[in-house]
Write a protein that holds these residues in place. Sequence first.
Motif, short mmCIF file in Angstrom:
data_model
loop_
_atom_site.label_atom_id
_atom_site.label_comp_id
_atom_site.label_asym_id
_atom_site.label_seq_id
_atom_site.Cartn_x
_atom_site.Cartn_y
_atom_site.Cartn_z
N ASN A 385 0.56 -1.40 0.21
CA ASN A 385 -0.37 -0.02 0.07
C ASN A 385 1.33 1.28 -0.15
O ASN A 385 0.92 2.15 -0.90
N LYS A 386 1.68 0.82 0.71
CA LYS A 386 3.08 2.21 0.71
C LYS A 386 3.44 3.41 -0.28
O LYS A 386 3.48 4.02 -0.90
N ILE A 387 3.80 1.56 -0.49
CA ILE A 387 5.22 1.87 -2.65
C ILE A 387 3.95 2.54 -3.12
O ILE A 387 4.53 3.76 -4.17
N THR A 388 2.37 1.54 -3.06
CA THR A 388 1.73 2.35 -4.67
C THR A 388 1.13 3.86 -4.53
O THR A 388 1.01 4.58 -5.06
N ALA A 389 1.08 4.18 -2.67
CA ALA A 389 0.61 5.36 -3.11
C ALA A 389 1.87 6.63 -3.21
O ALA A 389 1.53 7.39 -3.96
N PHE A 390 2.71 5.96 -2.95
CA PHE A 390 4.50 7.15 -2.63
C PHE A 390 4.62 7.02 -4.60
O PHE A 390 4.23 8.17 -4.95
N ILE A 391 4.43 5.89 -5.75
CA ILE A 391 5.21 6.08 -6.38
C ILE A 391 4.25 6.69 -7.65
O ILE A 391 4.22 7.57 -8.26
N TRP A 392 3.15 6.48 -7.32
CA TRP A 392 1.64 7.20 -7.76
C TRP A 392 1.82 8.40 -8.00
O TRP A 392 2.11 8.92 -8.30
N ALA A 393 2.04 8.65 -6.89
CA ALA A 393 1.90 10.33 -6.38
C ALA A 393 3.21 11.40 -7.48
O ALA A 393 2.69 12.01 -7.41
N ASN A 414 16.35 1.15 3.88
CA ASN A 414 15.26 0.96 5.09
C ASN A 414 14.87 0.31 4.62
O ASN A 414 13.20 -0.04 4.44
N ILE A 415 15.18 -1.62 4.86
CA ILE A 415 14.88 -2.52 3.97
C ILE A 415 13.74 -3.36 5.15
O ILE A 415 12.39 -3.55 4.47
N VAL A 416 13.60 -2.72 6.91
CA VAL A 416 12.97 -3.45 6.83
C VAL A 416 11.67 -2.55 7.88
O VAL A 416 10.05 -2.89 7.50
N THR A 417 11.84 -1.52 7.69
CA THR A 417 10.57 -0.42 7.91
C THR A 417 11.33 0.36 6.57
O THR A 417 11.57 1.79 6.99
N VAL A 418 9.84 0.34 5.64
CA VAL A 418 9.68 1.60 4.54
C VAL A 418 9.36 2.35 5.78
O VAL A 418 7.96 2.97 5.88
N ARG A 419 10.10 4.10 5.32
CA ARG A 419 8.62 5.27 5.84
C ARG A 419 9.31 6.70 4.82
O ARG A 419 7.89 7.23 4.87
N PHE A 420 9.95 6.99 4.04
CA PHE A 420 9.99 8.30 3.49
C PHE A 420 9.90 8.82 3.80
O PHE A 420 9.03 10.17 3.40
N SER A 421 10.03 9.17 5.11
CA SER A 421 10.22 10.56 6.05
C SER A 421 10.81 11.55 4.76
O SER A 421 10.36 12.75 5.26
N ASP A 422 11.66 10.82 4.56
CA ASP A 422 12.35 12.18 4.10
C ASP A 422 12.19 12.82 2.85
O ASP A 422 12.46 14.05 2.23
N TYR A 423 10.78 12.08 1.94
CA TYR A 423 9.58 12.60 1.19
C TYR A 423 8.87 12.30 1.30
O TYR A 423 8.31 12.30 -0.01
N LEU A 424 8.76 13.41 2.18
CA LEU A 424 6.64 13.14 2.11
C LEU A 424 5.84 14.51 1.44
O LEU A 424 6.71 15.59 1.14
N LEU A 575 2.16 9.40 4.43
CA LEU A 575 2.80 10.34 3.55
C LEU A 575 2.86 11.15 2.91
O LEU A 575 3.42 12.02 2.05
N LEU A 576 2.13 12.48 3.96
CA LEU A 576 1.92 13.57 3.85
C LEU A 576 2.56 14.69 4.89
O LEU A 576 2.34 13.59 5.66
N CYS A 577 2.76 15.59 5.29
CA CYS A 577 3.25 16.49 6.00
C CYS A 577 2.21 17.77 6.14
O CYS A 577 1.85 18.42 5.57
N GLU A 578 1.48 17.10 7.31
CA GLU A 578 0.24 18.06 7.55
C GLU A 578 0.72 18.81 8.96
O GLU A 578 0.81 18.02 9.65
N ASP A 579 0.22 19.68 9.75
CA ASP A 579 0.07 20.44 10.40
C ASP A 579 -0.35 19.63 10.95
O ASP A 579 -1.57 19.49 10.91
#
Length: 579
Positions: A385-393, A414-424, A575-579
């Motif tokens: 789900n996470k990689i689908t959302a990220f790649i599509w966006a 980050n093989i075990v835990t994929v976060r994309f924390s630097d690319y929100l 995957l969103l950086c929201e206030d």
Amino acid sequence: MSKLNIDQKSVRALFSEKKADFLIPDYQRPYAWGEKECQTLWDDLFLFAFPDNDCDKFNSDSDEYFLGPIVTFKNDDGKMEIIDGQQRLTTLMLLLRAFYEKYGSMKNDKAVKTSKFIEQCIWKTDEFGDPDKSALKIDSEVATDKEKDEFLNILKTGTLSDCEKSSYANNYRFFQQKIVDFLNTYPDWFSFFPIRIMNNCILLPIEAESQDTALRIFSTLNDRGKPLSDADIFKAQFYKYYSAKGEREVFIQKWKDLEVLCDSIFHPITGTPMDELFTRYMYYERAKQGIKSSTTEALRKFYERNAYSLLKNDQTFENLINLADFWNDVQNQNVERFSDRILRRLFVLNYAPNGMWTYFVSVYYMANRDSDGLLNDDRFYSFLNKITAFIWAYAVTNPGVNALRTPIFAEMTNIVTVRFSDYLFDTQKLQNAFDNYTFSNNRAITKAMLTWWAFQNSSQELLSLESVLEIEHIYARNRQEKEHSLSNPRNVESLGNKVLLEKRINIRASDYRFSDKVKYYTGFENNRKQKKEGTKIKELTDLAAKATDFTESDIVARNAKIILSFVTFMRNNDLLCED
């Protein structure tokens, strides 16, 4: 600049050189010529040697027949490894050996001289030109060729047993029979044929200074044959490793099985199916080493590090087999390995705007599989789900496959835990990007979004990966062209007006009204009482069941719903950086 030694030579001049010590290396493919190729070679040589079926029309001083290039390089043992020309070189050796077997027993002067010349082409000789019949001028180490010993035995002894059925044996017998027929038909010409082949048939030996240079030359020259792949080179390293362990035959069979499996799974645009497997595995090894660079080195450059150390252990080969088995189950939608929800996510990813996801999933699988090669369903589902959302966006906000390399390669570590924390993603910027994006049919992300949307419907059944899906305009373009009823003509090309539809459901262009399309969506019986199956896209069948028309307001509402749902999907996957 790489140095090359290029000098056109006759067959005799090349083969009889003192330095001639050819090696067909282990990474080459097995000998593949059959009777068809041998017949063509024989016919061409005969027509050349006896123009217009006349022995006297041949000019030994000027007539030449070009047989092609031979690309080699001198290896560390001083042998000339054959990169290109293996098939013709092997066949010429068999042909000369067949001539020798017939001419060697003849005692007249011409036959004796002919035999002497052939000896100097096949065997190494002393300073007087006499042959050492235990030392051939060619050797074969082809890893997957179990019958290469037959070839070497034919050259050494000139004899065959009835049980020998290899391509070498069959072609040698073919030439033996051709020579017998030739002597019976043209007894006065018998001394001319082999001499004209050796003296006037020309090869172009190209000696490179390294294997890399030789392979590049081969790729340039070889526009018809099947060039050596990176996987062929890797096979040689595995072969040496397993041969040293006494497991050569087991390896050869496993390698052949793996090739067959990869041929059925992978269909890369460039490279071979086996190269594709090595590529997917490479990203796992890169991730383990913490390599985040978006610039990937060539496949062979990666594996040849430290003298191919990665290929000199059991784990790598078994990992490759395991990874291929995983992708085979993905392709076959194996319900014993994967849950329905996983298969649905994988189906959606199959329509991703680029192939980067296959590398990411390969890395995840290799790092997270258990001892039985299985993945935790919940964690794998979350990952997909996470990689689908990220790649599509990312495809919408940062178009281009190269742009995706930076976050994907970085996140692979980050093989075990994929976060994309630097690319929100910023919520409003993402919303604006989707609102302003032109989802034209020729953009891969358009079909990708529609596939994702179709499978957001929990009632959507899993479709076969062999399904051929096209983009359908619910409000037909023909209708807009005829009625001009949309206040905003751009709405006809918005996501809200597009849906997946099987290619087999061919809706006639004249049936442009929604009410006319309904029967195609739901299925119908034609005038010949033949049942025409409807679509398996659940949203379309639901729409056909409850709607009588599909208007501009429906397009706008559906478009907003798709985009809002995707933004929510992004939020749910953090995957969103929201206030």
